[in-house]
Design a protein around this motif. Structure first.
Motif, PDB file in Angstrom:
ATOM      1  N   LYS A   1       0.851  -1.190   0.000  1.00 40.46           N
ATOM      2  CA  LYS A   1       0.000   0.000   0.000  1.00 40.46           C
ATOM      3  C   LYS A   1       0.884   1.237   0.000  1.00 40.46           C
ATOM      4  CE  LYS A   1      -3.905   2.491   1.488  1.00 40.46           C
ATOM      5  NZ  LYS A   1      -3.324   3.737   1.044  1.00 40.46           N
ATOM      6  N   LYS A   2       0.689   2.060  -1.034  1.00 42.75           N
ATOM      7  CA  LYS A   2       1.380   3.344  -1.112  1.00 42.75           C
ATOM      8  C   LYS A   2       0.384   4.464  -0.844  1.00 42.75           C
ATOM      9  CE  LYS A   2       5.055   1.792  -4.174  1.00 42.75           C
ATOM     10  NZ  LYS A   2       5.824   2.021  -5.428  1.00 42.75           N
ATOM     11  N   PRO A   3       0.860   5.619  -0.397  1.00 39.65           N
ATOM     12  CA  PRO A   3      -0.046   6.737  -0.074  1.00 39.65           C
ATOM     13  C   PRO A   3      -0.970   7.067  -1.235  1.00 39.65           C
ATOM     14  CG  PRO A   3       2.155   7.198   0.706  1.00 39.65           C
ATOM     15  CD  PRO A   3       2.262   5.944  -0.106  1.00 39.65           C
ATOM     16  N   ASN A   4      -2.242   7.253  -0.902  1.00 43.09           N
ATOM     17  CA  ASN A   4      -3.278   7.632  -1.877  1.00 43.09           C
ATOM     18  C   ASN A   4      -3.492   6.570  -2.964  1.00 43.09           C
ATOM     19  OD1 ASN A   4      -3.662  10.196  -0.616  1.00 43.09           O
ATOM     20  ND2 ASN A   4      -1.790  10.889  -1.628  1.00 43.09           N
ATOM     21  N   GLN A   5      -3.040   5.363  -2.713  1.00 42.15           N
ATOM     22  CA  GLN A   5      -3.297   4.278  -3.638  1.00 42.15           C
ATOM     23  C   GLN A   5      -4.015   3.148  -2.911  1.00 42.15           C
ATOM     24  OE1 GLN A   5       0.091   2.935  -5.904  1.00 42.15           O
ATOM     25  NE2 GLN A   5       0.854   5.011  -6.242  1.00 42.15           N
ATOM     26  N   ALA A   6      -4.662   2.290  -3.679  1.00 37.73           N
ATOM     27  CA  ALA A   6      -5.345   1.144  -3.093  1.00 37.73           C
ATOM     28  C   ALA A   6      -4.334   0.073  -2.709  1.00 37.73           C
ATOM     29  CB  ALA A   6      -6.345   0.577  -4.101  1.00 37.73           C
ATOM     30  N   PRO A   7      -4.604  -0.694  -1.658  1.00 33.86           N
ATOM     31  CA  PRO A   7      -3.751  -1.853  -1.368  1.00 33.86           C
ATOM     32  C   PRO A   7      -3.716  -2.774  -2.579  1.00 33.86           C
ATOM     33  CG  PRO A   7      -5.277  -1.443   0.432  1.00 33.86           C
ATOM     34  CD  PRO A   7      -5.714  -0.571  -0.699  1.00 33.86           C
ATOM     35  N   LYS A   8      -2.537  -3.278  -2.876  1.00 35.34           N
ATOM     36  CA  LYS A   8      -2.361  -4.113  -4.065  1.00 35.34           C
ATOM     37  C   LYS A   8      -1.838  -5.479  -3.654  1.00 35.34           C
ATOM     38  CE  LYS A   8       0.007  -4.174  -8.546  1.00 35.34           C
ATOM     39  NZ  LYS A   8       0.362  -5.596  -8.415  1.00 35.34           N
ATOM     40  N   LEU A   9      -2.519  -6.517  -4.086  1.00 31.66           N
ATOM     41  CA  LEU A   9      -2.086  -7.871  -3.765  1.00 31.66           C
ATOM     42  C   LEU A   9      -0.779  -8.184  -4.483  1.00 31.66           C
ATOM     43  CD1 LEU A   9      -2.747 -10.641  -2.417  1.00 31.66           C
ATOM     44  CD2 LEU A   9      -3.845 -11.266  -4.588  1.00 31.66           C
ATOM     45  N   LEU A  10       0.195  -8.670  -3.715  1.00 30.38           N
ATOM     46  CA  LEU A  10       1.480  -9.077  -4.293  1.00 30.38           C
ATOM     47  C   LEU A  10       1.523 -10.581  -4.534  1.00 30.38           C
ATOM     48  CD1 LEU A  10       3.898  -7.019  -2.011  1.00 30.38           C
ATOM     49  CD2 LEU A  10       3.093  -6.426  -4.309  1.00 30.38           C
ATOM     50  N   LEU A  11       1.129 -11.329  -3.513  1.00 31.56           N
ATOM     51  CA  LEU A  11       1.178 -12.784  -3.585  1.00 31.56           C
ATOM     52  C   LEU A  11       0.380 -13.357  -2.432  1.00 31.56           C
ATOM     53  CD1 LEU A  11       3.348 -13.677  -1.132  1.00 31.56           C
ATOM     54  CD2 LEU A  11       4.957 -12.728  -2.788  1.00 31.56           C
ATOM     55  N   PHE A  12       0.086 -14.662  -2.526  1.00 31.24           N
ATOM     56  CA  PHE A  12      -0.526 -15.339  -1.387  1.00 31.24           C
ATOM     57  C   PHE A  12      -0.157 -16.814  -1.397  1.00 31.24           C
ATOM     58  CE2 PHE A  12      -4.065 -17.704  -3.318  1.00 31.24           C
ATOM     59  CZ  PHE A  12      -4.314 -17.010  -4.492  1.00 31.24           C
ATOM     60  N   TYR A  13      -0.163 -17.390  -0.212  1.00 33.40           N
ATOM     61  CA  TYR A  13       0.049 -18.816  -0.027  1.00 33.40           C
ATOM     62  C   TYR A  13      -1.292 -19.459   0.322  1.00 33.40           C
ATOM     63  CZ  TYR A  13       5.071 -19.850   0.030  1.00 33.40           C
ATOM     64  OH  TYR A  13       6.367 -20.088  -0.320  1.00 33.40           O
ATOM     65  N   TYR A  14      -1.694 -20.410  -0.466  1.00 31.13           N
ATOM     66  CA  TYR A  14      -2.794 -21.281  -0.065  1.00 31.13           C
ATOM     67  C   TYR A  14      -2.162 -22.591   0.373  1.00 31.13           C
ATOM     68  CZ  TYR A  14      -6.709 -24.466  -0.157  1.00 31.13           C
ATOM     69  OH  TYR A  14      -7.640 -25.409   0.179  1.00 31.13           O
ATOM     70  N   ASP A  15      -2.176 -22.839   1.659  1.00 32.75           N
ATOM     71  CA  ASP A  15      -1.444 -23.970   2.235  1.00 32.75           C
ATOM     72  C   ASP A  15       0.030 -23.805   1.858  1.00 32.75           C
ATOM     73  OD1 ASP A  15      -1.745 -27.625   2.140  1.00 32.75           O
ATOM     74  OD2 ASP A  15      -1.013 -26.245   3.660  1.00 32.75           O
ATOM     75  N   LYS A  16       0.586 -24.719   1.105  1.00 33.16           N
ATOM     76  CA  LYS A  16       2.006 -24.616   0.729  1.00 33.16           C
ATOM     77  C   LYS A  16       2.202 -24.109  -0.692  1.00 33.16           C
ATOM     78  CE  LYS A  16       3.605 -28.342   3.784  1.00 33.16           C
ATOM     79  NZ  LYS A  16       2.324 -28.537   4.477  1.00 33.16           N
ATOM     80  N   ILE A  17       1.125 -23.717  -1.332  1.00 36.51           N
ATOM     81  CA  ILE A  17       1.194 -23.298  -2.737  1.00 36.51           C
ATOM     82  C   ILE A  17       1.265 -21.779  -2.818  1.00 36.51           C
ATOM     83  CG2 ILE A  17       0.039 -23.326  -4.967  1.00 36.51           C
ATOM     84  CD1 ILE A  17      -1.361 -25.904  -3.987  1.00 36.51           C
ATOM     85  N   LEU A  18       2.326 -21.300  -3.461  1.00 39.98           N
ATOM     86  CA  LEU A  18       2.531 -19.869  -3.619  1.00 39.98           C
ATOM     87  C   LEU A  18       1.942 -19.392  -4.931  1.00 39.98           C
ATOM     88  CD1 LEU A  18       3.845 -17.163  -2.805  1.00 39.98           C
ATOM     89  CD2 LEU A  18       5.955 -17.965  -3.905  1.00 39.98           C
ATOM     90  N   ASN A  19       1.145 -18.302  -4.856  1.00 37.91           N
ATOM     91  CA  ASN A  19       0.599 -17.651  -6.042  1.00 37.91           C
ATOM     92  C   ASN A  19       1.106 -16.217  -6.071  1.00 37.91           C
ATOM     93  OD1 ASN A  19      -1.821 -19.597  -6.995  1.00 37.91           O
ATOM     94  ND2 ASN A  19      -1.701 -19.577  -4.771  1.00 37.91           N
ATOM     95  N   ARG A  20       1.807 -15.864  -7.131  1.00 38.85           N
ATOM     96  CA  ARG A  20       2.323 -14.500  -7.248  1.00 38.85           C
ATOM     97  C   ARG A  20       1.636 -13.775  -8.396  1.00 38.85           C
ATOM     98  NH1 ARG A  20       8.792 -14.949  -7.175  1.00 38.85           N
ATOM     99  NH2 ARG A  20       8.392 -16.854  -8.362  1.00 38.85           N
ATOM    100  N   GLU A  21       1.367 -12.492  -8.186  1.00 40.30           N
ATOM    101  CA  GLU A  21       0.761 -11.687  -9.231  1.00 40.30           C
ATOM    102  C   GLU A  21       1.751 -11.512 -10.376  1.00 40.30           C
ATOM    103  OE1 GLU A  21      -2.631 -10.083  -9.230  1.00 40.30           O
ATOM    104  OE2 GLU A  21      -2.489 -12.001  -8.173  1.00 40.30           O
TER     105      GLU A  21
END
Lengths: 110, 113
Positions: A37-57
């Motif tokens: 999250k940067k000032p005056n911007q929306a939070p932006k998804l970078l990546l997430f782990y579902y269990d042991k599986i990594l998903n990156r944007e």
């Protein structure tokens, strides 16, 4: 306890140096997320782990790494920080639709 | 890519007044969430709503019009403690293997006595 914890709360880094941010949760959630999250911007998804599986944007694929050594912990790693990485980094976890957020780590790159 | 726009960017109310915050989405709405952030605090989930449903939680009501790619958050009888930033997020549900949220930039609400 529905708390998501993040360490450190503030981080100062030099350009070109690595940065490692830590997130933890004790709710046994299967999914953990990292947002930028940067000032005056929306939070932006970078990546997430579902269990042991990594998903990156796709647009941040090469800029951020992550690891999840166990269910409770998740890290966000920047190999070589640039000025553009200065931002608030938010961690969240969930077992369903509701995401629980941590307080964030404010990263300043100089 | 998918985008979410929120309006108004900021809003000032007298205590007791009602508010309506709006979000528009760049794609067909599946489901959406509303979050609240107190100054210096963390994001807290307020309401979750499938596109066709109206959700209520106390003085908060979320409604959506999926055919218009629009959703609203209604706050009734505002209180000073309602002050803070309200963010909506489009929820791209991955069917149980994680939810991708596309956030708006937020509405800064200030409730005056």
């Amino acid at each position: 306890d529905t708390t998501v914890k993040q360490n450190p709360r503030y981080k100062l880094a030099r350009v070109g140096k690595p940065v490692n941010l830590i997130c933890s949760q004790t709710m046994n959630h299967d999914t953990m997320y990292w947002y930028q999250k940067k000032p005056n911007q929306a939070p932006k998804l970078l990546l997430f782990y579902y269990d042991k599986i990594l998903n990156r944007e796709a647009d941040t694929f090469e800029k951020f790494q992550s690891s999840r050594p166990n269910n409770s912990f998740c890290s966000l790693y920047i190999g070589s920080a640039g000025l553009e990485y200065s931002a608030m980094y938010l961690c969240a976890s969930s077992n369903s639709y509701e995401q629980y957020f941590g307080p964030g780590t404010r990263l300043t790159v100089l | 890519g998918q985008q979410v726009e929120q309006s108004p960017a900021s809003l000032v109310l007298q205590e007791g007044e009602n508010a309506e915050l709006q979000c528009t989405y760049s794609t067909t709405l599946n489901s959406m969430q509303w979050f609240y952030q107190r100054p210096g605090g963390r994001l807290v989930s307020l309401l979750y709503s499938p596109s066709w449903a109206e959700q209520r939680g106390g003085r908060l009501t979320s409604s959506a019009a999926s055919n218009e790619s629009r959703s609203s958050l209604h706050i009734s009888s505002s209180q000073i403690t309602d002050s803070g930033t309200y963010l909506c997020a489009m929820d791209l549900n991955y069917g149980g293997s994680g939810n991708k949220l596309i956030f708006g930039t937020g509405t800064l609400l200030s409730v005056k006595p």
